[in-house]
Design an enzyme around this catalytic site. Structure first.
Site, short mmCIF file in Angstrom:
data_model
loop_
_atom_site.label_atom_id
_atom_site.label_comp_id
_atom_site.label_asym_id
_atom_site.label_seq_id
_atom_site.Cartn_x
_atom_site.Cartn_y
_atom_site.Cartn_z
CE LYS A 1 -18.46 2.17 -17.73
NZ LYS A 1 -19.57 2.81 -17.03
CD GLU B 1 -22.33 11.56 -16.19
OE1 GLU B 1 -22.41 10.84 -17.20
OE2 GLU B 1 -21.25 11.79 -15.61
NE ARG C 1 -3.93 2.21 2.12
CZ ARG C 1 -3.70 3.46 2.54
NH1 ARG C 1 -2.59 3.77 3.13
NH2 ARG C 1 -4.63 4.41 2.35
#
Ligand code: PMP
Length: 283
Positions: free
Chosen positions: A147, A179, A99
């Site tokens: 996306k 949207e 991480r």
């Protein structure tokens, strides 16, 4: 039990596993695509792959494999899981690494695909009645054209809609509709279809591109510009588009009835044209 694809293997869904160090899990460092399936075939596969490549490039993420292989994986899952109507979900993450906020120097991208069977997808009852939407502030990050899998705010939006007795929410920023939580938003005035212009503020819908092209071919006028909730409430029609709902009429926005309160002729015609044309070109 479904067969799921994980990093080169086709496995039963209860054996599909990824690392707890996967950056998709830790940082939402991943992108996805949803391709619908009709008649056992993929709708606009080329469009989805093109957008996937763009999302990966914007995040400097390596492609997990080439386009031919992606198509082969999609097709094998559709066949093995017997999908006639439904969808294929694909996710690519930067992979597993210790991480750290900085991107790892070398990580192997994680690739996962699964199917969802949705019999009756093309014949959805909601398309005959239309749906209600509410407006909510757009509180997502600024790169909505990528996306990514960070879908928590859209999820919260769907819950706000549900609590208000609506099916979805239209998000508003600086006074204008961006949207829907998982779709592009449109209004119709006379013979003109109005939908927000492309930019970083919205996802560049694959269905949006196809529907606008088909609308122009059918001699309808298209205006790509921002609009307000007030303008939408006074429009003749409203609708949304997405890969899994195609063209879905909207008949109520924040309690105001749109047009006659029933799906309008433009939305209905576009839905028909879109389904017809897409089926013909499906692979
Ligand atoms: N906007 C958002 C925010 C979405 O999540 C989606 C669907 N994933 C869309 C628009 C519609 O895009 P597409 O037509 O490619 O499904």
């Amino acid at each position: 039990m479904r067969t799921v694809y994980v990093n080169g293997e086709y496995v039963p869904e209860d054996q599909a596993k990824i690392s707890v160090f996967d950056r998709g899990f830790l940082f939402a460092d991943g992108v996805y695509e949803v391709t619908s399936v009709l008649d056992g075939k993929l709708i606009d596969f080329a469009g989805h792959v093109a957008r996937l490549k763009r999302s990966l490039a914007e995040l400097e993420m390596d492609a997990p494999c080439d386009e031919a292989e992606l198509l082969a994986i999609h097709k094998r899952l559709v066949a093995e899981n017997g999908i006639e109507e439904g969808l294929v979900y694909l996710q690519v993450t930067r992979g597993a690494a210790d991480r750290d906020f900085a991107y790892p120097e070398a990580a192997t991208p994680t690739l996962v695909l699964f199917t969802q069977s949705k019999p009756g997808l093309a014949d959805a009852p909601a398309a005959k009645t239309g749906i209600k939407v509410i407006s909510i502030p757009d509180r997502r990050w600024g790169r909505r054209d990528i996306k990514t899998v960070q879908l928590l705010y859209p999820s919260m939006g769907k819950m706000m809609a549900k609590a208000a007795g609506a099916a979805d929410a239209w998000m508003v920023e600086d006074g204008a509709v961006t949207e829907g939580t998982s779709n592009n938003a449109y209004i119709v005035k006379g013979n003109t279809i109005i939908t927000r212009h492309l930019g970083e503020e919205i996802l560049h819908g694959i269905t949006r591109a196809a529907v606008l092209r088909m609308a122009s071919e059918a001699q309808m006028k298209v205006e790509e510009r921002a609009f307000t909730i007030e303008e939408a409430q006074q429009a003749d029609e409203a609708f949304v588009t997405s890969a899994s709902t195609f063209v879905m009429p909207v008949v109520d926005i924040d309690g105001a009835q749109i047009g006659t309160g029933a799906p309008g002729p433009v939305a209905q015609r576009l839905r028909e044209i879109y389904l017809d044309e897409s089926r013909k070109k499906a692979v």
